[in-house]
Design a protein around this motif. Structure first.
Motif, PDB file in Angstrom:
ATOM      1  N   GLY A   1       0.708  -1.115  -0.038  1.00  0.00           N
ATOM      2  CA  GLY A   1      -0.019   0.090   0.074  1.00  0.00           C
ATOM      3  C   GLY A   1       1.093   1.211  -0.067  1.00  0.00           C
ATOM      4  O   GLY A   1       1.907   1.099  -0.367  1.00  0.00           O
ATOM      5  N   LEU A   2       0.237   2.271   0.328  1.00  0.00           N
ATOM      6  CA  LEU A   2       0.961   3.522   0.168  1.00  0.00           C
ATOM      7  C   LEU A   2       1.009   4.039   1.856  1.00  0.00           C
ATOM      8  O   LEU A   2       0.124   3.903   2.490  1.00  0.00           O
ATOM      9  CB  LEU A   2      -0.095   4.978  -0.560  1.00  0.00           C
ATOM     10  N   VAL A   3       2.230   4.459   2.080  1.00  0.00           N
ATOM     11  CA  VAL A   3       2.468   4.747   3.478  1.00  0.00           C
ATOM     12  C   VAL A   3       3.461   6.061   3.522  1.00  0.00           C
ATOM     13  O   VAL A   3       4.407   6.090   2.279  1.00  0.00           O
ATOM     14  CB  VAL A   3       3.003   3.577   4.128  1.00  0.00           C
ATOM     15  N   GLN A   4       3.541   6.623   4.514  1.00  0.00           N
ATOM     16  CA  GLN A   4       4.361   7.919   4.706  1.00  0.00           C
ATOM     17  C   GLN A   4       5.726   7.420   5.083  1.00  0.00           C
ATOM     18  O   GLN A   4       5.894   6.364   5.985  1.00  0.00           O
ATOM     19  CB  GLN A   4       3.847   8.911   5.396  1.00  0.00           C
ATOM     20  N   ALA A   5       6.728   7.982   4.517  1.00  0.00           N
ATOM     21  CA  ALA A   5       8.421   7.868   5.335  1.00  0.00           C
ATOM     22  C   ALA A   5       7.959   7.716   6.879  1.00  0.00           C
ATOM     23  O   ALA A   5       7.648   8.698   7.552  1.00  0.00           O
ATOM     24  CB  ALA A   5       9.136   8.734   4.833  1.00  0.00           C
ATOM     25  N   GLY A   6       8.718   6.824   7.387  1.00  0.00           N
ATOM     26  CA  GLY A   6       8.585   6.387   8.784  1.00  0.00           C
ATOM     27  C   GLY A   6       7.623   5.615   9.429  1.00  0.00           C
ATOM     28  O   GLY A   6       7.601   5.011  10.405  1.00  0.00           O
ATOM     29  N   GLY A   7       6.648   5.007   8.389  1.00  0.00           N
ATOM     30  CA  GLY A   7       5.807   4.630   8.675  1.00  0.00           C
ATOM     31  C   GLY A   7       5.956   2.860   8.584  1.00  0.00           C
ATOM     32  O   GLY A   7       7.066   2.525   8.357  1.00  0.00           O
ATOM     33  N   SER A   8       4.905   1.932   9.017  1.00  0.00           N
ATOM     34  CA  SER A   8       5.235   0.578   8.745  1.00  0.00           C
ATOM     35  C   SER A   8       4.082  -0.165   7.765  1.00  0.00           C
ATOM     36  O   SER A   8       3.040   0.309   7.801  1.00  0.00           O
ATOM     37  CB  SER A   8       5.001   0.112  10.175  1.00  0.00           C
ATOM     38  N   LEU A   9       4.548  -1.249   7.408  1.00  0.00           N
ATOM     39  CA  LEU A   9       3.496  -2.272   6.829  1.00  0.00           C
ATOM     40  C   LEU A   9       3.868  -3.685   7.130  1.00  0.00           C
ATOM     41  O   LEU A   9       5.196  -3.749   7.275  1.00  0.00           O
ATOM     42  CB  LEU A   9       3.755  -1.924   5.243  1.00  0.00           C
ATOM     43  N   ARG A  10       2.952  -4.166   6.886  1.00  0.00           N
ATOM     44  CA  ARG A  10       3.278  -5.752   7.257  1.00  0.00           C
ATOM     45  C   ARG A  10       2.582  -6.673   5.920  1.00  0.00           C
ATOM     46  O   ARG A  10       1.444  -6.513   5.698  1.00  0.00           O
ATOM     47  CB  ARG A  10       2.555  -6.320   8.580  1.00  0.00           C
ATOM     48  N   LEU A  11       3.839  -7.048   5.188  1.00  0.00           N
ATOM     49  CA  LEU A  11       3.247  -8.031   4.107  1.00  0.00           C
ATOM     50  C   LEU A  11       3.068  -9.349   4.593  1.00  0.00           C
ATOM     51  O   LEU A  11       3.773  -9.936   5.440  1.00  0.00           O
ATOM     52  CB  LEU A  11       4.509  -7.986   3.322  1.00  0.00           C
ATOM     53  N   SER A  12       2.298 -10.203   3.801  1.00  0.00           N
ATOM     54  CA  SER A  12       1.905 -11.508   4.006  1.00  0.00           C
ATOM     55  C   SER A  12       2.144 -12.284   2.824  1.00  0.00           C
ATOM     56  O   SER A  12       1.641 -11.801   1.723  1.00  0.00           O
ATOM     57  CB  SER A  12       0.506 -11.516   4.600  1.00  0.00           C
ATOM     58  N   CYS A  13       2.431 -13.528   2.688  1.00  0.00           N
ATOM     59  CA  CYS A  13       2.394 -14.245   1.568  1.00  0.00           C
ATOM     60  C   CYS A  13       1.975 -15.730   1.988  1.00  0.00           C
ATOM     61  O   CYS A  13       2.582 -16.485   2.844  1.00  0.00           O
ATOM     62  CB  CYS A  13       3.642 -14.528   1.199  1.00  0.00           C
ATOM     63  N   ALA A  14       0.883 -15.883   1.657  1.00  0.00           N
ATOM     64  CA  ALA A  14       0.165 -17.330   1.902  1.00  0.00           C
ATOM     65  C   ALA A  14       0.494 -18.179   0.823  1.00  0.00           C
ATOM     66  O   ALA A  14       0.451 -18.062  -0.342  1.00  0.00           O
ATOM     67  CB  ALA A  14      -1.485 -17.286   1.717  1.00  0.00           C
ATOM     68  N   ALA A  15       0.880 -19.536   1.167  1.00  0.00           N
ATOM     69  CA  ALA A  15       1.357 -20.398   0.394  1.00  0.00           C
ATOM     70  C   ALA A  15       0.845 -21.802   0.327  1.00  0.00           C
ATOM     71  O   ALA A  15      -0.011 -21.883   1.570  1.00  0.00           O
ATOM     72  CB  ALA A  15       2.920 -20.901   0.828  1.00  0.00           C
ATOM     73  N   SER A  16       0.473 -22.391  -0.654  1.00  0.00           N
ATOM     74  CA  SER A  16      -0.285 -23.508  -0.802  1.00  0.00           C
ATOM     75  C   SER A  16       0.200 -24.451  -2.043  1.00  0.00           C
ATOM     76  O   SER A  16       1.006 -23.961  -2.859  1.00  0.00           O
ATOM     77  CB  SER A  16      -1.821 -23.497  -1.039  1.00  0.00           C
ATOM     78  N   GLY A  17      -0.163 -25.794  -1.755  1.00  0.00           N
ATOM     79  CA  GLY A  17       0.548 -26.644  -2.710  1.00  0.00           C
ATOM     80  C   GLY A  17       1.818 -27.284  -2.790  1.00  0.00           C
ATOM     81  O   GLY A  17       2.234 -27.992  -3.629  1.00  0.00           O
ATOM     82  N   PHE A  18       2.502 -27.218  -1.684  1.00  0.00           N
ATOM     83  CA  PHE A  18       3.918 -27.578  -1.227  1.00  0.00           C
ATOM     84  C   PHE A  18       4.071 -27.785   0.249  1.00  0.00           C
ATOM     85  O   PHE A  18       3.244 -27.292   0.760  1.00  0.00           O
ATOM     86  CB  PHE A  18       4.920 -26.920  -1.985  1.00  0.00           C
ATOM     87  N   THR A  19       5.216 -28.742   0.432  1.00  0.00           N
ATOM     88  CA  THR A  19       5.214 -28.598   1.919  1.00  0.00           C
ATOM     89  C   THR A  19       6.070 -27.634   2.413  1.00  0.00           C
ATOM     90  O   THR A  19       7.369 -27.448   2.250  1.00  0.00           O
ATOM     91  CB  THR A  19       5.996 -30.150   2.105  1.00  0.00           C
ATOM     92  N   PHE A  20       5.374 -26.764   2.972  1.00  0.00           N
ATOM     93  CA  PHE A  20       6.041 -25.423   3.699  1.00  0.00           C
ATOM     94  C   PHE A  20       7.314 -25.727   4.358  1.00  0.00           C
ATOM     95  O   PHE A  20       8.077 -24.984   4.084  1.00  0.00           O
ATOM     96  CB  PHE A  20       4.841 -24.646   4.475  1.00  0.00           C
ATOM     97  N   ASN A  21       7.160 -26.498   5.110  1.00  0.00           N
ATOM     98  CA  ASN A  21       8.399 -26.555   5.802  1.00  0.00           C
ATOM     99  C   ASN A  21       9.709 -27.203   5.559  1.00  0.00           C
ATOM    100  O   ASN A  21      10.846 -27.139   5.723  1.00  0.00           O
ATOM    101  CB  ASN A  21       8.135 -27.755   7.253  1.00  0.00           C
ATOM    102  N   ASP A  22       9.458 -27.618   4.081  1.00  0.00           N
ATOM    103  CA  ASP A  22      10.665 -28.100   3.232  1.00  0.00           C
ATOM    104  C   ASP A  22      11.216 -26.905   2.413  1.00  0.00           C
ATOM    105  O   ASP A  22      12.178 -27.226   1.735  1.00  0.00           O
ATOM    106  CB  ASP A  22      10.255 -29.198   2.449  1.00  0.00           C
TER     107      ASP A  22
END
Length: 127
Positions: free
Chosen positions: A10-31
């Motif tokens: 998204g759009l954020v001002q300098a000094g701000g924070s964002l949290r990105l997420s990435c949801a995975a499926s279709g493979f063994t995540f722990n590998d």
């Protein structure tokens, strides 16, 4: 089917924070190692951070100066990138990627070929 669904940009001002997420499926995540990369307009793609789910090792690009934190929720097969103290130079499209570490992985994590890539989420930091 393998899917990497990135979100949180998204759009954020300098000094701000964002949290990105990435949801995975279709493979063994722990590998897999899960990486975050970014590509700013007119620039090459660069590695931001990576977590090796098989051994827990975490890596960051030196340029981040400790502002970003990568983490996972293995129950939900999701990797996060908490970005604090954002700067205009952090503006980029951020991509998550996955690599099966069975075929090798190491501290030069950004140089490996990744098996799967997400669609990217755009981060814009205004000054």
């Amino acid at each position: 089917d393998v899917q990497l669904q990135a979100s949180g940009g998204g759009l954020v001002q300098a000094g701000g924070s964002l949290r990105l997420s990435c949801a995975a499926s279709g493979f063994t995540f722990n590998d897999y190692a899960m990486g975050w990369f970014r590509q700013a307009p007119g620039k090459e793609r660069e590695g931001v951070s990576c977590i090796n789910n098989s051994d827990g090792n975490i890596y960051y690009a030196d340029s981040l100066e400790g502002r970003f934190t990568i983490s996972t929720d293995n129950r939900k097969n999701t990797v996060f990138l908490q970005m604090n103290s954002l700067k205009p130079e952090d503006t980029a499209v951020y991509y998550c990627a996955a690599r099966d570490v069975y075929y090798g992985f190491g501290s030069n994590w950004w140089l490996y070929d990744y098996d799967y890539w997400g669609q990217g989420t755009e981060v814009t930091v205004s000054s």
